[in-house]
Design an enzyme around this catalytic site. Sequence first.
Site, PDB file in Angstrom:
ATOM      1  N   ASP A 289     -40.847  55.762 -19.234  1.00  0.00           N
ATOM      2  CA  ASP A 289     -41.380  54.903 -18.172  1.00  0.00           C
ATOM      3  C   ASP A 289     -42.779  54.402 -18.501  1.00  0.00           C
ATOM      4  O   ASP A 289     -43.438  53.797 -17.645  1.00  0.00           O
ATOM      5  CB  ASP A 289     -41.380  55.635 -16.833  1.00  0.00           C
ATOM      6  N   ASP A 293     -45.990  61.699 -19.001  1.00  0.00           N
ATOM      7  CA  ASP A 293     -45.731  62.785 -18.064  1.00  0.00           C
ATOM      8  C   ASP A 293     -45.832  64.152 -18.730  1.00  0.00           C
ATOM      9  O   ASP A 293     -46.239  65.123 -18.099  1.00  0.00           O
ATOM     10  CB  ASP A 293     -44.340  62.614 -17.444  1.00  0.00           C
ATOM     11  N   GLU A 337     -49.198  42.601 -28.377  1.00  0.00           N
ATOM     12  CA  GLU A 337     -50.261  41.601 -28.297  1.00  0.00           C
ATOM     13  C   GLU A 337     -49.840  40.265 -28.900  1.00  0.00           C
ATOM     14  O   GLU A 337     -50.677  39.382 -29.084  1.00  0.00           O
ATOM     15  CB  GLU A 337     -51.518  42.112 -28.997  1.00  0.00           C
ATOM     16  N   HIS A 440     -40.957  52.228 -63.899  1.00  0.00           N
ATOM     17  CA  HIS A 440     -40.187  51.884 -65.097  1.00  0.00           C
ATOM     18  C   HIS A 440     -40.776  50.681 -65.830  1.00  0.00           C
ATOM     19  O   HIS A 440     -40.344  50.352 -66.938  1.00  0.00           O
ATOM     20  CB  HIS A 440     -38.718  51.642 -64.739  1.00  0.00           C
ATOM     21  N   ASP A 487     -39.845  55.642 -58.199  1.00  0.00           N
ATOM     22  CA  ASP A 487     -40.112  54.559 -59.154  1.00  0.00           C
ATOM     23  C   ASP A 487     -41.327  53.750 -58.685  1.00  0.00           C
ATOM     24  O   ASP A 487     -41.202  52.636 -58.184  1.00  0.00           O
ATOM     25  CB  ASP A 487     -38.868  53.669 -59.265  1.00  0.00           C
ATOM     26  N   SER A 584     -38.629  43.102 -61.695  1.00  0.00           N
ATOM     27  CA  SER A 584     -38.942  44.514 -61.485  1.00  0.00           C
ATOM     28  C   SER A 584     -40.420  44.721 -61.184  1.00  0.00           C
ATOM     29  O   SER A 584     -41.287  44.073 -61.751  1.00  0.00           O
ATOM     30  CB  SER A 584     -38.572  45.320 -62.724  1.00  0.00           C
TER      31      SER A 584
END
Length: 642
Positions: A289, A293, A337, A440, A487, A584
């Site tokens: 809500d 709480d 916002e 890599h 990687d 890559s």
Amino acid sequence: MLVGKISDSLFLLFLLIIQSETERPPDNYKPSALDDPPSSTAPTTVATTLPPTLPPTLPPTTPEPPDPDDFLGPQKCLKKKLTRASCDLMFCPPWQRCSERKCAYKPPYLCPSKGVKSVCGLDHRKYRSYCQVMSLSYNRKEPIMSHFGSDCKENILKFESSLSSDRGVVRISLPDGSGNREDLLVCHELWDMAAANTACREHRHSLGAASADSVAFSSLTASGNHKLPSRCVSVRCQGYEMSLAECEIYDKVNINTMVAAVTCYKEPPKDCGFSCANGKCISLNQTCDGVDDCGDRSDEMCCKKCRNGAFRCKMGVCLHKEAVGDKQIDCLDGEDESAKHVTESTAHEYQTPKPAEYVSRKNETTVFREQMESEMFCGIPNKDVIDNGEQHRGGRVKRVVGGIPAKPTQIQWQIALQENRRIDCGGAYIGGCWVLTAAHCVRMNPSVFQVKFSLWKKHGPQSTTDIVPVKEIIIHPRYVAGTYENDIALVKLKELPFQEKCLEDNPAVRPVCVPWSTELFQPNHTCSISGWGRTTEGKSAQVLLWANVSLIAGCEKYYGHRFRHGMMCAGDLDGSVDSCQGDSGGPLVCEDELGVSYLWGIVSWGERCGQPGFPGVYTQVAHYFEWIRLHTGWTAVTRFNL
């Protein structure tokens, strides 16, 4: 871009790579590289015949229990017992920072000091700012703040509060700034469980309140208590406060009807609809809500939708309805916002009193955040930069599986990683002297690498192109070449002679932001990829190409056991858009609701280029936030966290 593309006639056989005594051996089926990445740890490939690809067989899963109601859930989230300190889903306040996915104490001296108001403490000390006194309160686990002001001597009366023993009426003594204080009651209009929890915690009830109550003022005066104050102040608390003095306090008014009261939590109710992370029990209709709480916000962290007009962030967190358009970002992606939610009707629907007589705690927090944000320069491209007319001429550019040519200075964090005059990989500039790429793509020999900034034509620099030598290469210590786990690698650039920076100021170069939360962008979010990888015709692109892709959930069902922790998928399941060989290490960038771009993924591997049913696999950058921060420092990697 995708290093692990598997052809119809090639398959990478089992390769044993010993990295530690606890390292898992690679699976029999794993990614392979077609474009031979220049890593010294790259696996040796052996040609063999690959049987037809079959859908992976996944183990049966135990069905999740049903969600408790239409608002709360899913169960997978609820099991994590997330709280307001879980910075995977929420911003930490300015007096804390996100570390190891938890909001942790930040030393007071790191609080911003410009444009803030001094604070008097209950210990008679003067503190530089609200941020500083809150930092000390969290460290000492006790309330310290009294009021805003600079005269904090022992003879200056301090903030006090009390709860009546019979009806729990809340009473405060508020300093007026001149050495005196005024006794006041609390108005009932804004009184909720977040404020009630704070009032009870202040009086040593660690689990806060059982209920936020209201009492008719006339009934109090009718009982013969004529010494009660005749004026009240409204109080709005967020839920994290240890004292009502730390909450937003609005102007005092004459009491008309009701005043605030509270029943503090002593034992669990008979009907415990929801168990908070701190052990407190609340009813089910108090969850989702927008009001804290529980006292730790665990009742608002895992929500499918929100009750009572509260606002739901995409991450599943429910905010109070007044948080929308209050000029303070609460959703990680800034959704609360964004222009589409901040409408005129929203701005005028909730008539919250405006603080005038008292200094606004919320405004002070906004000042802290704005100061910290002003030190960040990532994720916003320089739109004033001129493309210098270096546009592509000639015939139609061949596309990288759905990609189109970028403008010469469009993707300002894209870099080309050159090894011995050859460009096989890309990367992303993250600020300072740091570039992120795939593990890599590199090897432990920095002298053979150069980083090219603002490169458009793969084989021809433009006027904004800058070439910087590499000082150091840091490959993730748990990178496994055979499976492309972890990687990711950091490339540190060489400093300029007699300077502390590594490249000259360049209007065509901007860093991309590093995400700290794996929840920042959700499945189906549209992001972009870029690089000089191969086109659908198998030829390398001559200019930088880019394309939009969608984030895809549940990648295990496409790749089975080959898909590991720290990986993610993006693309289109029909194969119309994908990354390819030569891309890559390049960036997968996602933009939040306020237009800030984050490096969400690094191109890693996949099964062929644009293969239907097999989306591209990327290294999930947010998963490695702590490792990146460890090497680069705080300022280069996160928002609201300096």
